[in-house]
Design an enzyme around this catalytic site. Structure first.
Site, PDB file in Angstrom:
ATOM      1  N   CYS A   2       0.829  -1.214   0.000  1.00 46.29           N
ATOM      2  CA  CYS A   2       0.000   0.000   0.000  1.00 46.29           C
ATOM      3  C   CYS A   2       0.861   1.261   0.000  1.00 46.29           C
ATOM      4  O   CYS A   2       2.022   1.237   0.390  1.00 46.29           O
ATOM      5  CB  CYS A   2      -0.883   0.032   1.249  1.00 46.29           C
ATOM      6  SG  CYS A   2      -1.942  -1.394   1.388  1.00 46.29           S
ATOM      7  N   ARG A  27       4.789   0.679  -6.375  1.00 47.15           N
ATOM      8  CA  ARG A  27       4.702  -0.227  -5.222  1.00 47.15           C
ATOM      9  C   ARG A  27       3.681  -1.331  -5.446  1.00 47.15           C
ATOM     10  O   ARG A  27       3.614  -2.289  -4.694  1.00 47.15           O
ATOM     11  CB  ARG A  27       4.329   0.563  -3.965  1.00 47.15           C
ATOM     12  CG  ARG A  27       5.380   1.534  -3.472  1.00 47.15           C
ATOM     13  CD  ARG A  27       4.809   2.524  -2.466  1.00 47.15           C
ATOM     14  NE  ARG A  27       4.400   1.937  -1.219  1.00 47.15           N
ATOM     15  CZ  ARG A  27       5.193   1.810  -0.145  1.00 47.15           C
ATOM     16  NH1 ARG A  27       6.435   2.233  -0.230  1.00 47.15           N
ATOM     17  NH2 ARG A  27       4.766   1.283   0.976  1.00 47.15           N
ATOM     18  N   TRP A 107      -2.854  -2.348  -1.624  1.00 47.85           N
ATOM     19  CA  TRP A 107      -2.383  -3.671  -2.057  1.00 47.85           C
ATOM     20  C   TRP A 107      -3.158  -4.655  -1.170  1.00 47.85           C
ATOM     21  O   TRP A 107      -2.871  -4.784   0.026  1.00 47.85           O
ATOM     22  CB  TRP A 107      -0.885  -3.757  -1.811  1.00 47.85           C
ATOM     23  CG  TRP A 107      -0.233  -5.078  -2.014  1.00 47.85           C
ATOM     24  CD1 TRP A 107      -0.173  -6.120  -1.129  1.00 47.85           C
ATOM     25  CD2 TRP A 107       0.499  -5.531  -3.161  1.00 47.85           C
ATOM     26  NE1 TRP A 107       0.519  -7.164  -1.660  1.00 47.85           N
ATOM     27  CE2 TRP A 107       0.945  -6.839  -2.891  1.00 47.85           C
ATOM     28  CE3 TRP A 107       0.799  -4.977  -4.387  1.00 47.85           C
ATOM     29  CZ2 TRP A 107       1.688  -7.582  -3.819  1.00 47.85           C
ATOM     30  CZ3 TRP A 107       1.562  -5.712  -5.291  1.00 47.85           C
ATOM     31  CH2 TRP A 107       1.975  -6.993  -5.009  1.00 47.85           C
ATOM     32  N   ASN A 133      -1.448   1.386   5.998  1.00 48.29           N
ATOM     33  CA  ASN A 133      -0.529   0.447   5.347  1.00 48.29           C
ATOM     34  C   ASN A 133      -0.075  -0.528   6.420  1.00 48.29           C
ATOM     35  O   ASN A 133       0.288  -0.129   7.513  1.00 48.29           O
ATOM     36  CB  ASN A 133       0.682   1.203   4.775  1.00 48.29           C
ATOM     37  CG  ASN A 133       1.653   0.265   4.066  1.00 48.29           C
ATOM     38  OD1 ASN A 133       1.346  -0.889   3.823  1.00 48.29           O
ATOM     39  ND2 ASN A 133       2.843   0.761   3.758  1.00 48.29           N
ATOM     40  N   GLY A 134      -0.147  -1.833   6.121  1.00 46.22           N
ATOM     41  CA  GLY A 134       0.293  -2.832   7.095  1.00 46.22           C
ATOM     42  C   GLY A 134      -0.847  -3.805   7.374  1.00 46.22           C
ATOM     43  O   GLY A 134      -1.774  -3.932   6.591  1.00 46.22           O
ATOM     44  N   GLU A 544      19.302 -22.530  -6.898  1.00 47.21           N
ATOM     45  CA  GLU A 544      18.891 -21.118  -6.902  1.00 47.21           C
ATOM     46  C   GLU A 544      20.115 -20.208  -6.921  1.00 47.21           C
ATOM     47  O   GLU A 544      20.163 -19.226  -7.659  1.00 47.21           O
ATOM     48  CB  GLU A 544      18.015 -20.840  -5.680  1.00 47.21           C
ATOM     49  CG  GLU A 544      17.656 -19.387  -5.451  1.00 47.21           C
ATOM     50  CD  GLU A 544      16.930 -18.710  -6.610  1.00 47.21           C
ATOM     51  OE1 GLU A 544      16.483 -19.412  -7.544  1.00 47.21           O
ATOM     52  OE2 GLU A 544      16.850 -17.472  -6.614  1.00 47.21           O
ATOM     53  N   LYS A 548      20.945 -17.456  -9.847  1.00 45.26           N
ATOM     54  CA  LYS A 548      21.198 -16.028  -9.562  1.00 45.26           C
ATOM     55  C   LYS A 548      22.484 -15.583 -10.251  1.00 45.26           C
ATOM     56  O   LYS A 548      22.537 -14.551 -10.896  1.00 45.26           O
ATOM     57  CB  LYS A 548      21.296 -15.818  -8.046  1.00 45.26           C
ATOM     58  CG  LYS A 548      19.971 -15.888  -7.336  1.00 45.26           C
ATOM     59  CD  LYS A 548      19.149 -14.631  -7.479  1.00 45.26           C
ATOM     60  CE  LYS A 548      17.901 -14.651  -8.291  1.00 45.26           C
ATOM     61  NZ  LYS A 548      17.091 -15.739  -8.608  1.00 45.26           N
ATOM     62  N   GLU A 551      22.214 -15.665 -14.248  1.00 46.95           N
ATOM     63  CA  GLU A 551      21.248 -14.777 -14.932  1.00 46.95           C
ATOM     64  C   GLU A 551      21.636 -13.302 -14.824  1.00 46.95           C
ATOM     65  O   GLU A 551      21.208 -12.496 -15.652  1.00 46.95           O
ATOM     66  CB  GLU A 551      19.829 -14.992 -14.423  1.00 46.95           C
ATOM     67  CG  GLU A 551      19.544 -14.509 -13.016  1.00 46.95           C
ATOM     68  CD  GLU A 551      18.064 -14.639 -12.674  1.00 46.95           C
ATOM     69  OE1 GLU A 551      17.199 -14.399 -13.523  1.00 46.95           O
ATOM     70  OE2 GLU A 551      17.773 -15.005 -11.521  1.00 46.95           O
ATOM     71  N   HIS A 567      29.762 -38.584  -9.581  1.00 54.02           N
ATOM     72  CA  HIS A 567      29.193 -39.226 -10.792  1.00 54.02           C
ATOM     73  C   HIS A 567      29.393 -38.354 -12.023  1.00 54.02           C
ATOM     74  O   HIS A 567      28.673 -38.497 -13.006  1.00 54.02           O
ATOM     75  CB  HIS A 567      27.697 -39.499 -10.555  1.00 54.02           C
ATOM     76  CG  HIS A 567      27.439 -40.414  -9.421  1.00 54.02           C
ATOM     77  ND1 HIS A 567      27.666 -41.770  -9.462  1.00 54.02           N
ATOM     78  CD2 HIS A 567      27.042 -40.135  -8.151  1.00 54.02           C
ATOM     79  CE1 HIS A 567      27.393 -42.305  -8.280  1.00 54.02           C
ATOM     80  NE2 HIS A 567      26.999 -41.345  -7.466  1.00 54.02           N
ATOM     81  N   LYS A 666      11.159  -9.695 -16.778  1.00 56.24           N
ATOM     82  CA  LYS A 666      10.736  -9.928 -15.391  1.00 56.24           C
ATOM     83  C   LYS A 666       9.600 -10.958 -15.341  1.00 56.24           C
ATOM     84  O   LYS A 666       9.514 -11.752 -14.437  1.00 56.24           O
ATOM     85  CB  LYS A 666      10.263  -8.620 -14.742  1.00 56.24           C
ATOM     86  CG  LYS A 666       9.823  -8.780 -13.280  1.00 56.24           C
ATOM     87  CD  LYS A 666      10.916  -9.350 -12.423  1.00 56.24           C
ATOM     88  CE  LYS A 666      10.468  -9.683 -11.019  1.00 56.24           C
ATOM     89  NZ  LYS A 666      11.502 -10.464 -10.278  1.00 56.24           N
TER      90      LYS A 666
HETATM   91  C1  AGP Z   1      14.377 -15.712 -11.372  1.00 56.54           C
HETATM   92  O1  AGP Z   1      15.379 -14.871 -10.858  1.00 56.54           O
HETATM   93  C2  AGP Z   1      13.952 -15.353 -12.772  1.00 56.54           C
HETATM   94  N1  AGP Z   1      13.597 -13.996 -12.863  1.00 56.54           N
HETATM   95  C3  AGP Z   1      12.941 -16.315 -13.357  1.00 56.54           C
HETATM   96  O2  AGP Z   1      13.481 -17.603 -13.264  1.00 56.54           O
HETATM   97  C4  AGP Z   1      11.553 -16.341 -12.657  1.00 56.54           C
HETATM   98  O3  AGP Z   1      11.675 -16.913 -11.394  1.00 56.54           O
HETATM   99  C5  AGP Z   1      10.606 -17.199 -13.512  1.00 56.54           C
HETATM  100  O4  AGP Z   1      10.474 -16.583 -14.779  1.00 56.54           O
HETATM  101  C6  AGP Z   1       9.219 -17.361 -12.889  1.00 56.54           C
HETATM  102  O5  AGP Z   1       8.586 -16.110 -12.793  1.00 56.54           O
HETATM  103  P1  AGP Z   1       7.240 -16.013 -11.924  1.00 56.54           P
HETATM  104  O6  AGP Z   1       7.620 -16.360 -10.525  1.00 56.54           O
HETATM  105  O7  AGP Z   1       6.796 -14.597 -12.081  1.00 56.54           O
HETATM  106  O8  AGP Z   1       6.249 -16.985 -12.480  1.00 56.54           O
END
Ligand code: AGP
Length: 671
Positions: A2, A27, A107, A133-134, A544, A548, A551, A567, A666
């Site tokens: 929010c 936001r 939100w 907000n909260g 993960e 990171k 990417e 292996h 994104k």
């Molecule tokens: C993760 O850092 C990436 N941006 C990408 O793998 C992302 O997690 C994936 O595209 C899924 O997106 P979503 O969570 O919006 O569905």
């Protein structure tokens, strides 16, 4: 999350507030509203002065709200103003002219994103107006109490109780300041509020409890501003003070008087802030990704707030539409997701199987849709998605529903397609991480882990699958998680420095953490390959961490189960291949030590993620990044943080575009 914007001063208040709300749109929100006390009504002779004296012609503040985007509110105001054009924020308010107003972008956390749930909220008489907000954690008890006293509620929100509490205390003889103080003392959880009242038409009140989103006070010439975040103040003022938890500010055009809820005056210094909109949106951080890494304590706090119970059923998920009987009858859970969310799903498998005793399958959404999965009414398919717009995940949801399964979403963006689809089935568990701007997912990921832990607890509670002691331990473990993450980040409290309120003395993110990782990155940024290894619930974190790094820094990195090294992958290791080994004190710790020795024996440079105080581990590796001891089932939330920071600082050292890495979006809305 929010956004609050408020103004008192010589200008027409409404365009200023609308402009501020426009600047807070990043936001994320799903409805908006304003409240204004009109000129000539409740002001003039006998108008309340800074001492809170009462105006003798109280006039109800005018409230206008609309679901959806801000444009809908602005259009409604334009229609009311007869289409009169106004400034950048939209039409002049026409008849709605006043020198004091509050605004809000909501939100949704409690109650759908509708007009009646939008803020500001009012009391029964329409005289008290509140933007919030909260999360008021104890709102249900307060609402029942107030309804018992005859208060009529118009919305489904937790926020509305604030307006009625203030009304109750004013009705008992308190003035607005005392009534608001008393109200804030009663609220549990993290809350930030802006308050107006018809009988005190020149007073704007702003207060904070807990570690909710910040509230910044902006000082102008004969005018004052209150906002959730810096961008709303840009171009208006550069002199800004931040309210701390437990502060109440009484704001009039000449200035602000800030005190604690016990009435003791406090000094919150006004400082000069950057006047660059993007810099302000980044909260002074160099990149959104770094800001979002440092916002994780608060994202976790928000995601967990009001959802943990001290005994079975252990967790209360307001959006879960599954009865206890249906939960007991579940035959399996299928977690589907992409990328980082898929890594969260792999952790979720451990949690759901261990806590709730339910068989779990995990599938890439892009693969799930081409399988002929064996699903039926006793299957719960759980799509996990930050954006809620990922094409593969959406298609998988449709496929699951057509196959007769129930679908429960774990989603960050309220009102997204995935959220809407899931609401037609078993509902949505929202991660309350707030908007995630950086392409690389960070705070949404750890919020997903928390949400999956809550889901596992809720299903375990419904199925009677968790002994009391174990349930209590997990709840306690989750309660301390935000503080633990804050300590890994070097913060002093969960109110992360990304929070406007914390952008004061210590600046964005403690310098010690930055220099630690900058030094580590400078040793490894030239690497062409890297290996991340982990076992058990830490294996998904190895995946993960590798994602990171690759990417945002374009360094090839692979995550691997440590037990698989011999292996094949061990052939990769030499002095040019950094090996990141995730080795907290857990049931596979000794095995991890062996893997570390194997890597060292082949010249590998090992960076370990370990438990604080583990001198034995530190002696075996080049670098150790420590996290606090925790329940092993919750440790992934902690071990992820050093890997996010490592990837960030390597990418910065390589001069990469951290927030918009090449070739990536994104939200992958195409298949
Ligand atoms: C993760 O850092 C990436 N941006 C990408 O793998 C992302 O997690 C994936 O595209 C899924 O997106 P979503 O969570 O919006 O569905």
């Amino acid at each position: 999350m929010c956004g609050i914007m408020a103004y008192v001063g010589e200008q027409d208040a409404l365009p200023v507030v609308l402009d501020g709300l426009r600047r807070l749109e990043y936001r994320g929100y799903d409805s908006s509203g304003i409240a204004v006390i009109l000129n000539g009504r409740g002001s003039g002779d006998g108008a309340a002065g800074a001492d809170g004296s009462v105006d003798r012609q109280p006039a109800r503040p005018i409230v206008r709200r609309a679901p959806g985007k801000l444009d809908r509110l602005v259009a409604a105001l334009a229609a009311e103003a007869g289409g009169e054009q106004g400034g950048a924020a939209g039409p002049a308010p026409g008849p709605l002219r006043g020198h004091i107003a509050i605004g809000h972008t909501r939100w949704a956390t409690h109650g759908a994103p509708t007009e009646r749930n939008a803020h500001p909220h009012t009391d029964c008489a329409g005289q008290t107006v509140v933007a919030h907000n909260g999360i008021v954690e104890n709102y249900e008890a307060l609402r029942a109490e107030l309804q018992g006293e005859g208060h009529a509620f118009a919305s489904e929100t937790d926020s509305e109780v604030i307006a009625h509490l203030i009304e109750r205390y004013i009705g008992g003889g308190a003035d607005l300041i005392a009534a608001t103080r008393r109200t804030l003392k009663e609220l549990r959880g993290a809350n930030a509020v802006a308050v107006l009242h018809a009988r005190w038409p020149s007073l704007l009140l702003a207060g904070r409890t807990g570690h909710a989103g910040g509230l910044a006070i902006g000082q102008g010439e004969g005018e004052m501003f209150v906002a959730s975040d810096l961008p709303a103040l840009l171009g208006r003022t550069r002199s800004v003070a931040y309210l701390e938890s437990g502060d109440l500010a009484v704001v009039v055009p000449q200035g602000a008087r800030i005190s604690t809820l016990d009435g003791n005056l406090v000094d919150r210094p006004f400082r000069d802030v950057p006047d660059d909109p993007l810099a302000a949106a980044k909260g002074g951080y160099r990149h959104f990704m770094l800001k979002e890494i440092h916002e994780q304590p608060r994202a976790l706090l928000d995601t967990l707030q009001g959802r943990l119970l001290a005994r079975a059923p252990w967790a209360r998920l307001e959006g879960l539409r599954l009865t206890a009987t249906e939960a007991r009858d579940l035959a399996k859970v299928v977690l589907v997701a992409c990328g980082t969310a898929w890594h969260a799903a792999l952790v979720g498998k451990f949690l759901l199987e261990e806590l709730a005793g339910i068989p779990v399958e995990v599938d890439y959404a892009s693969e799930f849709r081409y399988r002929r999965p064996l699903l039926d009414r006793r299957t719960l398919v759980v799509p996990i998605s930050q954006s809620g717009e990922t094409a593969d995940t959406l298609v998988s949801m449709e496929a699951a529903r057509q196959a007769g399964a129930r679908v429960l979403g774990v989603v960050n963006v309220v009102g997204s397609q995935a959220a809407r689809l899931a609401l037609e089935s078993a509902g949505v568990v929202y991660t309350r991480a707030g908007p995630e701007i950086g392409v690389a997912s960070t705070k949404a990921f750890t919020a997903q882990l928390a949400a999956l832990a809550l889901l596992a607890l809720a299903l375990a509670g419904a199925r009677g699958a968790l002994p009391q002691a174990d349930g209590e331990a997990l709840v306690r473990g989750l309660e301390v998680l935000p503080d633990q993450v804050a300590s890994v980040l070097g913060h002093t409290s969960p109110g992360a420095p990304g929070d406007a309120a914390a952008l004061g003395p210590e600046g964005p993110g403690p310098a010690a953490v930055a220099s630690r990782y900058e030094a580590l990155a400078s040793r490894h940024y030239r690497a062409r390959d890297a290996l991340y290894i982990g076992r058990g619930i830490q294996y998904p974190i190895a995946l993960e961490g590798a994602l990171k790094l690759k990417e945002i820094s374009y360094v090839h990195a692979e995550g691997y189960p440590a037990g698989e090294m011999k292996h094949g992958p061990i052939a990769l290791i030499d002095q040019d291949v950094p090996v990141v080994a995730i080795a907290p004190r857990d049931r596979v710790y000794e095995k991890m030590l062996s893997n570390i020795q194997e890597a060292r024996a082949r010249g590998g440079q090992v960076i370990a993620v370990g438990t604080e105080g583990d001198a034995g581990l530190a002696a075996k590796v080049e670098d150790v990044l420590s996290v606090p001891p925790s329940d092993p089932r919750l440790a992934p939330v902690l071990t992820t943080i050093p890997l996010q920071l490592l990837a960030y600082y390597v990418a910065v050292r390589r001069g990469c575009d951290v927030d918009q890495p090449r070739n990536l979006a994104k939200s992958v809305t195409v298949e």
